[in-house]
Structures are given as structure tokens and as C-alpha cells.
Design an enzyme around this catalytic site. Structure first.
Site, PDB file in Angstrom:
ATOM      1  N   GLU A 170      -4.874  -3.433  -4.426  1.00 41.49           N
ATOM      2  CA  GLU A 170      -3.534  -3.127  -4.927  1.00 41.49           C
ATOM      3  C   GLU A 170      -2.955  -4.172  -5.881  1.00 41.49           C
ATOM      4  O   GLU A 170      -1.918  -4.795  -5.585  1.00 41.49           O
ATOM      5  CB  GLU A 170      -2.572  -2.939  -3.758  1.00 41.49           C
ATOM      6  CG  GLU A 170      -2.984  -1.851  -2.805  1.00 41.49           C
ATOM      7  CD  GLU A 170      -1.919  -1.502  -1.779  1.00 41.49           C
ATOM      8  OE1 GLU A 170      -0.947  -2.267  -1.638  1.00 41.49           O
ATOM      9  OE2 GLU A 170      -2.052  -0.453  -1.134  1.00 41.49           O
ATOM     10  N   GLU A 353      -7.090   3.318   2.244  1.00 46.00           N
ATOM     11  CA  GLU A 353      -5.954   3.148   3.157  1.00 46.00           C
ATOM     12  C   GLU A 353      -5.128   4.416   3.142  1.00 46.00           C
ATOM     13  O   GLU A 353      -4.874   4.986   2.075  1.00 46.00           O
ATOM     14  CB  GLU A 353      -5.014   2.008   2.720  1.00 46.00           C
ATOM     15  CG  GLU A 353      -5.531   0.633   2.948  1.00 46.00           C
ATOM     16  CD  GLU A 353      -4.506  -0.438   2.565  1.00 46.00           C
ATOM     17  OE1 GLU A 353      -3.286  -0.175   2.589  1.00 46.00           O
ATOM     18  OE2 GLU A 353      -4.946  -1.547   2.232  1.00 46.00           O
TER      19      GLU A 353
HETATM   20  C1  BGC Z   1      -1.450  -2.807   1.797  1.00 42.28           C
HETATM   21  C2  BGC Z   1      -1.501  -3.220   3.239  1.00 42.28           C
HETATM   22  C3  BGC Z   1      -0.181  -2.887   3.902  1.00 42.28           C
HETATM   23  C4  BGC Z   1       0.024  -1.400   3.848  1.00 42.28           C
HETATM   24  C5  BGC Z   1       1.314  -0.924   4.477  1.00 42.28           C
HETATM   25  C6  BGC Z   1      -0.760  -1.499   1.554  1.00 42.28           C
HETATM   26  O1  BGC Z   1       0.121  -1.641   0.501  1.00 42.28           O
HETATM   27  O2  BGC Z   1      -2.712  -2.869   1.221  1.00 42.28           O
HETATM   28  O3  BGC Z   1      -1.813  -4.578   3.299  1.00 42.28           O
HETATM   29  O4  BGC Z   1      -0.106  -3.354   5.196  1.00 42.28           O
HETATM   30  O5  BGC Z   1       0.030  -0.967   2.525  1.00 42.28           O
HETATM   31  O6  BGC Z   1       2.409  -1.452   3.824  1.00 42.28           O
END
Ligand code: BGC
Length: 446
Positions: A170, A353
């Protein structure tokens, strides 16, 4: 949606990051990073820190066992640069690398494919402090060489066993929140120029690191992880439509078009002119093997002066809200995957993610019946299924996150895990969402 069977070989797993779970910040020669400083400055909302977090540094065998019991075949973790090179350059700390050796060996023994991410935000503090002519950290070009060196060092140690490498996590969040508006470490409020510089220098460092690894190893899968969220206008007003397009350029396209096409978005070219040098477009482009996508929601944007790019968040239309007050919009994931298919040549991607925080409650039976999180996963997996059915090249789904962890500026208060962590006892309790994802992973069916 009727029941869906994922294609054979579709990968299932979870993602974590070093700073959010490891704890053990002052052991084995680890240097300090910008998040240590940010925390010491009192910038974490609930006053907690990552000093212990999930104590994963010591408890990783238990965490590997959780991955295995879930039936997950893949795990993305990140490597802490300050463990490997405490000052960010020069001397290597072998004990830091030893930790990742142990982790990788444990994963392989458990039959889990390790995917290493080189940078999930724990920038060595000395690199931030060493302000070159354009500023420290990601503000200047001085960081490009050190990042490529670090990539080379880590790959030299682990690439015999780790075959999948992600360069960054990111870059947009780092640039916007870390350098633009100051909500993340290192906490600068440098506005538009700070954001664009940080984005461009991450693009350049990523290109250099990809080439550095590829020059010394063959047969690896090389890629990066981007947070891509469709930017939609808050209204039909031309100024809101234009604002959403500007935000799309900043949030999504500088990184995406940078690596895949070697392009700077036309809407931003003028603003980036002073620091994009001849040869940079070629340097940021790289034929990556795999693109990781972090998806949480769409972004509904409107024109509002007084913010970088005169853009601000509008009112999202959504099914529900998560405990972060983020909108639940699984359709956005389908839109995004479809756009990558039709507009970018259908590159191999995976969900690196996807997840949500809620105020989980431990029930009387000692379990966490996180029905809202289960629904969130189900709906997003339906979007993935729909995209797959239409030919999108999605290779896997990793949830965020395996464990409740240190949620950056929110501290330990926000829980994204499919496994609850009791921070007093370090007890891990799989939530209903863990059992849900496990059942999908084991059956390959939704
Ligand atoms: C990030 C994580 C974060 C998650 C929730 C993403 O932007 O890669 O490190 O914990 O979102 O905010």
C-alpha cells in the site's frame, strides 16, 4: 448467490505484517522505526503500542498451527527492515534474519506457502532522519538504493525457500497518511507534493528492488501489493465527478499505472513534473508476475477545498458499516477485479487483504460469534466468485488478518483478526469467521 466452487489450485490464507504482530521491538538488535517514534510521540489514539502486540516473535509456532488447522495453504507476512538492517543501510543483523528463517521453515514444514512482503511500513528511523535535499524517508531519491540493497540481502537469505515476493504494501496509504496528512508515521503534513513525492519514490524503489532480486535469482514470483479502491463521486455535480477522478489518480493510478504501464496519470503529470526525471517511467515499470490487491471498500469522494487535491470523503451508499465506520461495499471488489480484466490485460492477481474490524464480544461460551465479519467475508467472496466466473485472473484470497493486532494509529483497540488475541494473556481464540473461512478453504466451495 448459488453455491460456487473455486477453481482447483485457488489459494486460501491470511495476511499479517511484522510491526502489527511481532512485538519484541527491542530484542536481537532490532533498530528503531518510524512507528516507534510516532508511538513515543503519543500519536496512537488509545495510548497503546506495538511493544508486545501478539508476541508473534516468540509465539509464531502457535500462529503457524492456527494457519494449518484452518486449512490455509498460503500466508503473507512482512519482513521488518529494522530487524535486518538496524539503521536501514550497511550492517546486517543476522539475528533478525534468523527469525525469518525460523518462520519460513516452520511454514514450509506445515505445508504453507510463505509469501514475503518486504515493506509493510516499518521504515528504519535513520532513513527518515537522513533528510537529503528533498526531505527524508520516501520524500527523496536517496532511499532507492538502500531499499534495493535491503531487498537483495533478504532474498539472498530466504529465496531458496521463499518463492513469492511482494515489494511494498500500500504505497498510497504510506504516502497519503504518512507524508500528506500526518495520521500515520512519520506524521508529516506535506500535502499534495509530499504525497506525490512519496508515491513516486516508492515506485522507483520498488522498480529497483524488483530488478535487484531478479538479477540474482530465477524462478521467483515477483510482485507488489496495492490498496485499490474504486473512487466514485458523491453526486453527479461536475465538480464532484472531477474530484473523484483526481482522487482515483492519486489513490489508485500512480501506483497501478506506474508499475504495470510505466505511466504517470495525466491528471497529475504537471504536479509531478519537478521530480519525475528522464528514465523514471522506464524504471518504475516492471512486468510483475503477480499483483496483490487489498480491498476494503469503495471511496465516495466530493469536491471540498482545504484538503490535498481539493477532495474529501462524501457520503457512501452502503449495506452496512464496519467498526472502523468503513462502508461495506462488496460490489466494489467485483468492479475492481472486472476493471483489471478489461482495462489492464487481466493480470494475475490475488486478494492480499480483505477484512473488517468490529467490537467483538467474548460470549458466555468463551467463543466469539462474529456474525458481521462472517457476512462481510461471505459477501466479498461472492464478488470474487462472480469475477472468477467472468474470467478474472484471481489466484487466491488472503484475509486480513490472521490475528487481532496493532491497528496503526488506532492502537490495539480495533480488532481485524479471525483469531482473537487476549493481550493480557496472549491467548488465541479462533472466531466464528475463522471457522467460516476454514470451511470454505477446505471445501473450495462457498
Ligand atoms: C493495511 C493493514 C491494516 C489494514 C486495516 C491495510 O491498509 O495494509 O496494515 O491493518 O488495512 O486498516
Amino acid at each position: 448467490m448459488p453455491s460456487f466452487t473455486f477453481p482447483p489450485g485457488f489459494r486460501w490464507g491470511a495476511s499479517t505484517s511484522s510491526y502489527q504482530i511481532e512485538g519484541a521491538l527491542d530484542v536481537d538488535g532490532r533498530g528503531s522505526c518510524v512507528w516507534d517514534r510516532f508511538t513515543a510521540q503519543g500519536r496512537i489514539q488509545d495510548g497503546t503500542s506495538a511493544a508486545t502486540a501478539c508476541d508473534h516473535y516468540h509465539r509464531f509456532p502457535e500462529d503457524i498451527a492456527l494457519l494449518k488447522a484452518a486449512g490455509f495453504d498460503s500466508y503473507r507476512f512482512s519482513i521488518a527492515w529494522p530487524r535486518v538492517q538496524p539503521t536501514g543501510t550497511g550492517a546486517v543483523e543476522p539475528r533478525g534474519l534468523d527469525f525469518y528463517d525460523r518462520l519460513v521453515d516452520g511454514l514450509l514444514e506445515a505445508g504453507i506457502t510463505p509469501m514475503a512482503c518486504l515493506y509493510h511500513w516499518d521504515l528504519p528511523q535513520p532513513l527518515e532522519d537522513a533528510a537529503g535535499p528533498q526531505g527524508g524517508g520516501w520524500q527523496g531519491r536517496d532511499i532507492i538504493g538502500p531499499f534495493a540493497d535491503y531487498a537483495r540481502i533478504v532474498a539472498a537469505r530466504l529465496a531458496d525457500r521463499v518463492k513469492e515476493w511482494m515489494m511494498l504494501n500500500e504505497p498510497n496509504v504510506v504516502a497519503i497518511f504518512g507524508y500528506g496528512v500526518g495520521e500515520h508515521a512519520p506524521g508529516h503534513t506535506l500535502g499534495e507534493q509530499g504525497i506525490l513525492r512519496a508515491l513516486h519514490h516508492q515506485n522507483l524503489a520498488q522498480g529497483a528492488a524488483l530488478r535487484a532480486i531478479a538479477a540474482e535469482h530465477s524462478g521467483l514470483t515477483l510482485g507488489t501489493v496495492l490498496n485499490l479502491q474504486p473512487s466514485v463521486p458523491d453526486s453527479d455535480k461536475p465538480e464532484d465527478v472531477a474530484a473523484a477522478a483526481r482522487w482515483d489518480a492519486v489513490w489508485n493510478r500512480v501506483s497501478l499505472d506506474g508499475v504495470l504501464r510505466g505511466e504517470i496519470p495525466a491528471l497529475l503529470a504537471e504536479k509531478m513534473d519537478s521530480f519525475v526525471l528522464p528514465g523514471d517511467r522506464e524504471a518504475i515499470r516492471y512486468p510483475i508476475d503477480l499483483l496483490g490487491i487489498n480491498y476494503y471498500s469503495r471511496m465516495t469522494m466530493k469536491h471540498e477545498e482545504g484538503h490535498p487535491f481539493d477532495v474529501w470523503w462524501g457520503e457512501a451508499q452502503c449495506r452496512r458499516w464496519t467498526g472502523m465506520a468503513w462502508p461495506v461495499q462488496p460490489e466494489g471488489l467485483y468492479d475492481l477485479l472486472s476493471e483489471l480484466r478489461t482495462g489492464y490485460g487481466n493480470p494475475a492477481v490475488f486478494i492480499a487483504e480483505n477484512g473488517c474490524a468490529y467490537d467483538d464480544v467474548v460470549a458466555e461460551d468463551g467463543q466469539i460469534h462474529d456474525a458481521e465479519r462472517v457476512l462481510y467475508f461471505r459477501e466479498h467472496l461472492e464478488s470474487v466468485a462472480q469475477a472468477l466466473a467472468e474470467g478474472c485472473n484471481v489466484t487466491g484470497y488472503l484475509c486480513w488478518s490472521l490475528l487481532d493486532n496493532f491497528e496503526w494509529a488506532y492502537g490495539l483497540a480495533k480488532r481485524f483478526g479471525v483469531v482473537r488475541v487476549d493481550y493480557d494473556t496472549q491467548k488465541r481464540t479462533p472466531k466464528d469467521s475463522y471457522h467460516f473461512l476454514s470451511a470454505v478453504a477446505k471445501s473450495g466451495r462457498l
